[in-house]
Design a protein around this motif. Sequence first.
Motif, PDB file in Angstrom:
ATOM      1  N   GLY A  23       0.842  -1.197   0.000  1.00 51.43           N
ATOM      2  CA  GLY A  23       0.000   0.000   0.000  1.00 51.43           C
ATOM      3  C   GLY A  23       0.876   1.246   0.000  1.00 51.43           C
ATOM      4  O   GLY A  23       1.846   1.329   0.761  1.00 51.43           O
ATOM      5  N   ILE A  24       0.532   2.215  -0.828  1.00 48.67           N
ATOM      6  CA  ILE A  24       1.387   3.398  -1.004  1.00 48.67           C
ATOM      7  C   ILE A  24       0.554   4.664  -0.844  1.00 48.67           C
ATOM      8  O   ILE A  24      -0.482   4.825  -1.504  1.00 48.67           O
ATOM      9  CB  ILE A  24       2.037   3.372  -2.407  1.00 48.67           C
ATOM     10  CG1 ILE A  24       2.872   2.082  -2.561  1.00 48.67           C
ATOM     11  CG2 ILE A  24       2.898   4.612  -2.629  1.00 48.67           C
ATOM     12  CD1 ILE A  24       3.064   1.654  -3.996  1.00 48.67           C
ATOM     13  N   ASP A  25       1.005   5.550   0.036  1.00 49.90           N
ATOM     14  CA  ASP A  25       0.294   6.823   0.237  1.00 49.90           C
ATOM     15  C   ASP A  25       1.251   7.777   0.950  1.00 49.90           C
ATOM     16  O   ASP A  25       2.030   7.350   1.799  1.00 49.90           O
ATOM     17  CB  ASP A  25      -0.967   6.613   1.098  1.00 49.90           C
ATOM     18  CG  ASP A  25      -1.965   7.753   0.942  1.00 49.90           C
ATOM     19  OD1 ASP A  25      -3.056   7.527   0.358  1.00 49.90           O
ATOM     20  OD2 ASP A  25      -1.662   8.889   1.393  1.00 49.90           O
ATOM     21  N   PRO A  26       1.177   9.069   0.620  1.00 49.47           N
ATOM     22  CA  PRO A  26       2.042  10.009   1.341  1.00 49.47           C
ATOM     23  C   PRO A  26       1.582  10.267   2.785  1.00 49.47           C
ATOM     24  O   PRO A  26       2.374  10.763   3.588  1.00 49.47           O
ATOM     25  CB  PRO A  26       1.948  11.301   0.512  1.00 49.47           C
ATOM     26  CG  PRO A  26       0.699  11.168  -0.279  1.00 49.47           C
ATOM     27  CD  PRO A  26       0.460   9.715  -0.490  1.00 49.47           C
ATOM     28  N   VAL A  27       0.332   9.950   3.116  1.00 47.80           N
ATOM     29  CA  VAL A  27      -0.194  10.269   4.454  1.00 47.80           C
ATOM     30  C   VAL A  27       0.144   9.120   5.422  1.00 47.80           C
ATOM     31  O   VAL A  27      -0.314   7.985   5.249  1.00 47.80           O
ATOM     32  CB  VAL A  27      -1.723  10.494   4.407  1.00 47.80           C
ATOM     33  CG1 VAL A  27      -2.255  10.844   5.794  1.00 47.80           C
ATOM     34  CG2 VAL A  27      -2.061  11.592   3.406  1.00 47.80           C
ATOM     35  N   ALA A  28       0.951   9.440   6.438  1.00 53.35           N
ATOM     36  CA  ALA A  28       1.481   8.398   7.333  1.00 53.35           C
ATOM     37  C   ALA A  28       0.362   7.607   8.017  1.00 53.35           C
ATOM     38  O   ALA A  28       0.408   6.379   8.088  1.00 53.35           O
ATOM     39  CB  ALA A  28       2.398   9.036   8.375  1.00 53.35           C
ATOM     40  N   GLY A  29      -0.654   8.303   8.527  1.00 58.90           N
ATOM     41  CA  GLY A  29      -1.715   7.613   9.253  1.00 58.90           C
ATOM     42  C   GLY A  29      -2.468   6.618   8.370  1.00 58.90           C
ATOM     43  O   GLY A  29      -2.927   5.574   8.844  1.00 58.90           O
ATOM     44  N   ARG A  30      -2.602   6.935   7.114  1.00 59.81           N
ATOM     45  CA  ARG A  30      -3.308   6.024   6.197  1.00 59.81           C
ATOM     46  C   ARG A  30      -2.465   4.781   5.934  1.00 59.81           C
ATOM     47  O   ARG A  30      -2.992   3.688   5.744  1.00 59.81           O
ATOM     48  CB  ARG A  30      -3.687   6.763   4.911  1.00 59.81           C
ATOM     49  CG  ARG A  30      -4.687   7.891   5.225  1.00 59.81           C
ATOM     50  CD  ARG A  30      -5.208   8.608   3.998  1.00 59.81           C
ATOM     51  NE  ARG A  30      -6.187   9.620   4.433  1.00 59.81           N
ATOM     52  CZ  ARG A  30      -7.055  10.217   3.636  1.00 59.81           C
ATOM     53  NH1 ARG A  30      -7.101   9.921   2.362  1.00 59.81           N
ATOM     54  NH2 ARG A  30      -7.902  11.109   4.105  1.00 59.81           N
ATOM     55  N   ARG A  31      -1.126   4.945   5.952  1.00 59.74           N
ATOM     56  CA  ARG A  31      -0.269   3.759   5.805  1.00 59.74           C
ATOM     57  C   ARG A  31      -0.421   2.852   7.031  1.00 59.74           C
ATOM     58  O   ARG A  31      -0.458   1.625   6.896  1.00 59.74           O
ATOM     59  CB  ARG A  31       1.194   4.185   5.613  1.00 59.74           C
ATOM     60  CG  ARG A  31       1.449   4.939   4.309  1.00 59.74           C
ATOM     61  CD  ARG A  31       2.926   4.967   3.936  1.00 59.74           C
ATOM     62  NE  ARG A  31       3.775   5.593   4.940  1.00 59.74           N
ATOM     63  CZ  ARG A  31       4.031   6.898   5.004  1.00 59.74           C
ATOM     64  NH1 ARG A  31       3.501   7.724   4.120  1.00 59.74           N
ATOM     65  NH2 ARG A  31       4.821   7.377   5.951  1.00 59.74           N
ATOM     66  N   VAL A  32      -0.530   3.441   8.210  1.00 62.90           N
ATOM     67  CA  VAL A  32      -0.717   2.629   9.422  1.00 62.90           C
ATOM     68  C   VAL A  32      -2.039   1.858   9.326  1.00 62.90           C
ATOM     69  O   VAL A  32      -2.120   0.672   9.677  1.00 62.90           O
ATOM     70  CB  VAL A  32      -0.700   3.528  10.685  1.00 62.90           C
ATOM     71  CG1 VAL A  32      -1.071   2.722  11.929  1.00 62.90           C
ATOM     72  CG2 VAL A  32       0.675   4.170  10.859  1.00 62.90           C
ATOM     73  N   GLN A  33      -3.089   2.515   8.814  1.00 61.55           N
ATOM     74  CA  GLN A  33      -4.381   1.824   8.653  1.00 61.55           C
ATOM     75  C   GLN A  33      -4.235   0.639   7.695  1.00 61.55           C
ATOM     76  O   GLN A  33      -4.778  -0.439   7.930  1.00 61.55           O
ATOM     77  CB  GLN A  33      -5.431   2.810   8.133  1.00 61.55           C
ATOM     78  CG  GLN A  33      -5.877   3.826   9.187  1.00 61.55           C
ATOM     79  CD  GLN A  33      -6.681   4.941   8.543  1.00 61.55           C
ATOM     80  OE1 GLN A  33      -6.157   5.741   7.778  1.00 61.55           O
ATOM     81  NE2 GLN A  33      -7.974   4.983   8.830  1.00 61.55           N
ATOM     82  N   ALA A  34      -3.483   0.828   6.602  1.00 58.51           N
ATOM     83  CA  ALA A  34      -3.292  -0.260   5.626  1.00 58.51           C
ATOM     84  C   ALA A  34      -2.514  -1.413   6.254  1.00 58.51           C
ATOM     85  O   ALA A  34      -2.780  -2.586   5.963  1.00 58.51           O
ATOM     86  CB  ALA A  34      -2.573   0.270   4.385  1.00 58.51           C
ATOM     87  N   GLU A  35      -1.560  -1.079   7.120  1.00 61.04           N
ATOM     88  CA  GLU A  35      -0.798  -2.146   7.799  1.00 61.04           C
ATOM     89  C   GLU A  35      -1.729  -2.966   8.688  1.00 61.04           C
ATOM     90  O   GLU A  35      -1.613  -4.182   8.777  1.00 61.04           O
ATOM     91  CB  GLU A  35       0.360  -1.529   8.595  1.00 61.04           C
ATOM     92  CG  GLU A  35       1.490  -1.068   7.673  1.00 61.04           C
ATOM     93  CD  GLU A  35       2.443  -0.068   8.327  1.00 61.04           C
ATOM     94  OE1 GLU A  35       2.416   0.107   9.562  1.00 61.04           O
ATOM     95  OE2 GLU A  35       3.214   0.561   7.558  1.00 61.04           O
ATOM     96  N   ARG A  36      -2.694  -2.304   9.332  1.00 60.66           N
ATOM     97  CA  ARG A  36      -3.673  -3.053  10.157  1.00 60.66           C
ATOM     98  C   ARG A  36      -4.497  -4.020   9.307  1.00 60.66           C
ATOM     99  O   ARG A  36      -5.032  -4.999   9.813  1.00 60.66           O
ATOM    100  CB  ARG A  36      -4.616  -2.089  10.879  1.00 60.66           C
ATOM    101  CG  ARG A  36      -3.999  -1.466  12.136  1.00 60.66           C
ATOM    102  CD  ARG A  36      -4.974  -0.557  12.854  1.00 60.66           C
ATOM    103  NE  ARG A  36      -6.156  -1.256  13.380  1.00 60.66           N
ATOM    104  CZ  ARG A  36      -7.232  -0.647  13.865  1.00 60.66           C
ATOM    105  NH1 ARG A  36      -7.277   0.674  13.899  1.00 60.66           N
ATOM    106  NH2 ARG A  36      -8.252  -1.342  14.326  1.00 60.66           N
ATOM    107  N   LEU A  37      -4.606  -3.716   8.018  1.00 63.00           N
ATOM    108  CA  LEU A  37      -5.368  -4.602   7.115  1.00 63.00           C
ATOM    109  C   LEU A  37      -4.467  -5.629   6.435  1.00 63.00           C
ATOM    110  O   LEU A  37      -4.911  -6.366   5.562  1.00 63.00           O
ATOM    111  CB  LEU A  37      -6.101  -3.764   6.063  1.00 63.00           C
ATOM    112  CG  LEU A  37      -7.152  -2.791   6.623  1.00 63.00           C
ATOM    113  CD1 LEU A  37      -7.665  -1.859   5.522  1.00 63.00           C
ATOM    114  CD2 LEU A  37      -8.310  -3.547   7.258  1.00 63.00           C
ATOM    115  N   GLY A  38      -3.186  -5.659   6.810  1.00 64.99           N
ATOM    116  CA  GLY A  38      -2.313  -6.721   6.308  1.00 64.99           C
ATOM    117  C   GLY A  38      -1.396  -6.317   5.173  1.00 64.99           C
ATOM    118  O   GLY A  38      -0.808  -7.176   4.524  1.00 64.99           O
TER     119      GLY A  38
END
Length: 356
Positions: A203-218
């Motif tokens: 998952g790729i995004d400049p917004v750090a918090g959105r990357r953390v959300q993607a990590e929670r989804l695997g």
Amino acid sequence: MRALVFDGPGRIVHRDDIPAAEVEHPDDAVVAVRLAGLCGSDLHPYAGREPARRGVVPGHEAVGEVVAIGAAVERCAVGDRVLVPFTTSCGACAACRRGLSARCARGQLLGWGDPDDLEAPALHGAQAERLRVPLADGTLVRVPEEIGDVAALLLTDNLPTGWAAVERLGPVEGEPLAVVGLGAVGLCAVAAARALGADPVIGIDPVAGRRVQAERLGALTAEPDGAEGMVAEVLGGPARLPAAVDAAGTAGGQRLAVALLRPGGALSVIAVPTDGGFAFSPVEAYDRNLAVHLGRAPVRSLLDRLVPLVRDGRLAVPADVVITHPDVPLSEGPEAYRRFAAREPGLTKVAFDPAR
Ligand SMILES: NC(=O)c1ccc[n+]([C@@H]2O[C@H](COP(=O)([O-])OP(=O)(O)OC[C@H]3O[C@@H](n4cnc5c(N)ncnc54)[C@H](O)[C@@H]3O)[C@@H](O)[C@H]2O)c1
Ligand SMILES: [Zn+2]
Ligand SMILES: [Zn+2]
């Protein structure tokens, strides 16, 4: 009734004098809205990237209760808790029968009116106390009691959209896949890709918090600048990916998705194109034998498969990972649009609760 109204780019107003939605045709239902989503697609007219008619109630994602039905409605009843896909569909035309409900011959997009053809009907949207749903029998889906309102809201648009983005790439099981853009749609694409067996999902995004959300989804994640290096590292060399989803909707995001693909790879553009062209040339796509898919997600068609998967826990998206603000009053709508458009840290998706 109370509702938000689109009053031109950058202008969303909260009003309490909008005529209450009513049954106008025999195949209409009226839904009392329990939750209405704010989607990245609402930002296109708001940002002036896409034309829309002033005076129309925006919003195309709703979960609510049926409070009135027309004389011809047979498949839902007053009191049913339903979800409303973002386009209406008849269920009977050639497109609907082929599983392409988004292109129903009689379908309409909720919450939008053509600014250039004022004679054409506009359909008021979901960011209101009540919503009129034409073609109710073909459009509405009853929500099983195992699925709460917030999870049901994801089924009106973002989750089927993320699913469609991945599924049209062909079989992804055991294959690496990138999702560029981690708004609600990209996050749902990550969840769908994991459920369909893609591995790893990047998952790729400049917004750090959105990357953390993607990590929670695997997902593994990267910033745009680090994405090519991360793909090389994960795949053990400069090999590129067989498949990528563009859920960003920016030229930079699309260029990155294409750069990550190997020859013969497939790009799924699920973001709504608002630029006049692709961010890559036909020559580049030809020279690398790329396949390109795009188009509106056929939500109603997909729900026949996805509602049971969500009900039985086989497609689990913790709703709070995506809908960070699940109970915003309509009166805070103008502010919510502003904060969402600014990609304020910690705010990925808003749901309005018109009862508040
Ligand atoms: N095809 C359909 O049926 C359908 C349905 C719903 C939404 N959409 C579209 O999907 C898109 C995403 O919707 P959303 O609600 O998630 O929107 P959003 O605006 O919340 O998310 C977009 C994300 O892309 C990221 N981004 C921007 N530039 C990037 C870049 N260069 N590299 C990586 N990431 C980048 C942003 O930081 C943001 O997190 C929108 O264009 C929306 O209109 C399409
Ligand atoms: Zn949407
Ligand atoms: Zn149809």
